[in-house]
Design an enzyme around this catalytic site. Sequence first.
Site, PDB file in Angstrom:
ATOM      1  N   GLU A  78       0.858  -1.199   0.000  1.00 20.20           N
ATOM      2  CA  GLU A  78       0.000   0.000   0.000  1.00 20.20           C
ATOM      3  C   GLU A  78       0.892   1.246   0.000  1.00 20.20           C
ATOM      4  O   GLU A  78       1.957   1.254   0.639  1.00 20.20           O
ATOM      5  CB  GLU A  78      -0.835  -0.027   1.294  1.00 20.20           C
ATOM      6  CG  GLU A  78      -1.649   1.230   1.579  1.00 20.20           C
ATOM      7  CD  GLU A  78      -2.248   1.233   3.015  1.00 20.20           C
ATOM      8  OE1 GLU A  78      -1.596   0.729   3.953  1.00 20.20           O
ATOM      9  OE2 GLU A  78      -3.359   1.765   3.167  1.00 20.20           O
ATOM     10  N   ASN A 141      -7.250   6.045  -1.728  1.00 20.51           N
ATOM     11  CA  ASN A 141      -6.119   5.175  -1.437  1.00 20.51           C
ATOM     12  C   ASN A 141      -6.297   3.976  -2.384  1.00 20.51           C
ATOM     13  O   ASN A 141      -7.187   3.152  -2.186  1.00 20.51           O
ATOM     14  CB  ASN A 141      -6.166   4.756   0.040  1.00 20.51           C
ATOM     15  CG  ASN A 141      -4.935   3.989   0.460  1.00 20.51           C
ATOM     16  OD1 ASN A 141      -4.190   3.476  -0.372  1.00 20.51           O
ATOM     17  ND2 ASN A 141      -4.726   3.884   1.765  1.00 20.51           N
ATOM     18  N   LYS A 158      -9.517   1.784  -1.793  1.00 17.24           N
ATOM     19  CA  LYS A 158      -9.710   1.266  -0.428  1.00 17.24           C
ATOM     20  C   LYS A 158     -11.070   1.663   0.161  1.00 17.24           C
ATOM     21  O   LYS A 158     -11.435   2.846   0.160  1.00 17.24           O
ATOM     22  CB  LYS A 158      -8.570   1.783   0.457  1.00 17.24           C
ATOM     23  CG  LYS A 158      -8.545   1.229   1.869  1.00 17.24           C
ATOM     24  CD  LYS A 158      -7.254   1.681   2.564  1.00 17.24           C
ATOM     25  CE  LYS A 158      -7.092   1.157   3.964  1.00 17.24           C
ATOM     26  NZ  LYS A 158      -5.805   1.589   4.563  1.00 17.24           N
ATOM     27  N   GLU A 177      -6.202   8.689   7.801  1.00 18.48           N
ATOM     28  CA  GLU A 177      -6.783   8.215   6.525  1.00 18.48           C
ATOM     29  C   GLU A 177      -8.200   8.736   6.337  1.00 18.48           C
ATOM     30  O   GLU A 177      -8.618   9.035   5.226  1.00 18.48           O
ATOM     31  CB  GLU A 177      -6.772   6.691   6.462  1.00 18.48           C
ATOM     32  CG  GLU A 177      -5.399   6.124   6.197  1.00 18.48           C
ATOM     33  CD  GLU A 177      -5.473   4.662   5.782  1.00 18.48           C
ATOM     34  OE1 GLU A 177      -6.002   4.366   4.711  1.00 18.48           O
ATOM     35  OE2 GLU A 177      -4.981   3.821   6.558  1.00 18.48           O
ATOM     36  N   CYS A 203      -4.788  -3.045   3.082  1.00 20.20           N
ATOM     37  CA  CYS A 203      -4.493  -2.941   4.510  1.00 20.20           C
ATOM     38  C   CYS A 203      -5.686  -3.210   5.428  1.00 20.20           C
ATOM     39  O   CYS A 203      -6.050  -4.347   5.638  1.00 20.20           O
ATOM     40  CB  CYS A 203      -3.836  -1.598   4.830  1.00 20.20           C
ATOM     41  SG  CYS A 203      -3.025  -1.674   6.451  1.00 20.20           S
ATOM     42  N   ASN A 228       0.357  -1.065   5.423  1.00 17.18           N
ATOM     43  CA  ASN A 228       1.264  -0.309   6.300  1.00 17.18           C
ATOM     44  C   ASN A 228       0.648  -0.418   7.677  1.00 17.18           C
ATOM     45  O   ASN A 228      -0.302   0.307   8.005  1.00 17.18           O
ATOM     46  CB  ASN A 228       1.278   1.183   5.946  1.00 17.18           C
ATOM     47  CG  ASN A 228       2.075   1.532   4.713  1.00 17.18           C
ATOM     48  OD1 ASN A 228       3.164   2.080   4.783  1.00 17.18           O
ATOM     49  ND2 ASN A 228       1.501   1.238   3.554  1.00 17.18           N
TER      50      ASN A 228
HETATM   51  N1  CDT Z   1      -2.947   1.404   6.566  1.00 19.07           N
HETATM   52  C1  CDT Z   1      -3.835   0.806   7.380  1.00 19.07           C
HETATM   53  O1  CDT Z   1      -4.978   0.588   7.005  1.00 19.07           O
HETATM   54  N2  CDT Z   1      -3.419   0.505   8.615  1.00 19.07           N
HETATM   55  C2  CDT Z   1      -4.287  -0.005   9.614  1.00 19.07           C
HETATM   56  C3  CDT Z   1      -3.870   0.488  10.946  1.00 19.07           C
HETATM   57  C4  CDT Z   1      -4.965   0.364  11.904  1.00 19.07           C
HETATM   58  S1  CDT Z   1      -4.778   1.431  13.229  1.00 19.07           S
HETATM   59  C5  CDT Z   1      -5.533   2.872  12.793  1.00 19.07           C
HETATM   60  C6  CDT Z   1      -4.370  -1.520   9.661  1.00 19.07           C
HETATM   61  O2  CDT Z   1      -5.482  -2.035   9.786  1.00 19.07           O
HETATM   62  O3  CDT Z   1      -3.355  -2.202   9.618  1.00 19.07           O
END
Ligand code: CDT
Length: 343
Positions: A78, A141, A158, A177, A203, A228
Site C-alpha cells: 500500500e 487510497n 480502499k 486516513e 491494509c 502499512n
Molecule cells: N494502513 C492501514 O490501514 N493501517 C491499519 C492500521 C490500523 S490502526 C488505525 C491496519 O489495519 O493495519
Amino acid sequence: SRIDGTQAPSSRSRCVVANFVAKIRINKNYWMSRILKVAAAQLGPITLKGPRSSAVKRMIVLMQNAKAQGAGLVIFPELALTTFFPRWYTEDQSEIDKYFETEMPNKDTEPLFAEARKLKIGFNFGFAELVVEKRVTRHFNTAIIVDQQGRIAAKYRKIHLPGHTENEPWRAFQHLEKRYFEKGNLGFQVHQVFGGKIGMCICNDRRWPETFRVMGLQGVELVALGYNTPAHYPLAPEHDHLQDFHNHLVLQAAAYQNGTWIVGVAKAGREEDCDLIGGTCIIAPTGEIVAECKTLADEVIIAECDLERCKEIQENIFNFDLHRQPEDYALITAPKKESASNG
Ligand code: CDT
C-alpha cells in the site's frame, strides 16, 4: 461367507474401497494445475523527504529479482511510492496533495512500467490517487494491477479507511486516513487476469471478513493486498504484541474460508519513528503460509500458486452453492447504527 466360499467385504473394507474411489474422483477433478508464480515484494521504510524516484528504483530491483526467480506477477505494498503520510496532520490541502498521483503512469513511475514491459512481468502496487470525476476532485487510497504489457488491467480504491479525521496530539503519531481519503467507489471486484480470478484489497480491508467473502462469492482465486501496519495501536496498546499475530490470523482465516490464495505485502521497518510490522506472506487456500519474509527491509518471496487448488476448498467444505444460508445473514448488510468515527 458367500456361496462361492469367499468372504463378503466387511463394512470397514467397503468403506476403504469407497474412500479410494472418492480419492480417484477428487484427483481426476483436480488433475490439471494452473500455476501462477507470484512474488511478494516487501519494502522497507520510505523517508518523508524521499523522492518517488528512489522508491521506484528500489521497486525495479525487487521486480528484477522476482523475474529472475520466474515470477509472472509481483505484488508491492500500500502507498508504495511515499512514506505513510497520514501519520501527519495538516490543514493545508496543498501540502497533502503533494503525496498524490494525478496520473498513472507518470514521470516518476514510468520507469517501473517500462521495466515490467521489458521483463514481461505483471505487477500490483498502491498509491494515493487524486482524480477529477464529474468535475469533483477526489482522493483515494488506490491499488492497480498492471499486466505484462504494462497496461493497467484493474483498479481498486480502499473501502475500509481506518483512523480519525482531526488532530489527536495525545497519539504518538496520527492515522488520518479518514481525513485525507474518501471511501473507495469501485467495490470489491474480481478480475480475469493472469489466467485466474484476481482481486485486490488494501491494509485495513483485510480485518473485515466481508471484504474477502464478497470476492469469494465471485470465485476469487488470488487476492493481492498491500499494507502499512504500525506495531503500536494507540487505542489499545495492550494489543501491540499481537499485531503480527492478528495480521496472519485474518489472512489465513480469509484464505481458508474463501478457498483463495492471498498475498499480503508489507511496508515494514522503522519509518520516521513509527515501527511498521513486516510479516509479508503468501497463503494457500488451505490457510497455510507457504512463504514468509524474514526481515523488515526490501525482500522478495516467491510461491508457485496453483489456482486449481482453490477447488479443494471451494468445491468441498466451502461450496457456497451447497452450504451457504444467506437468508440468515441479513444483518450483515443491514444499514449500520450511527456510531463514533475514530479508530
Ligand atoms: N494502513 C492501514 O490501514 N493501517 C491499519 C492500521 C490500523 S490502526 C488505525 C491496519 O489495519 O493495519
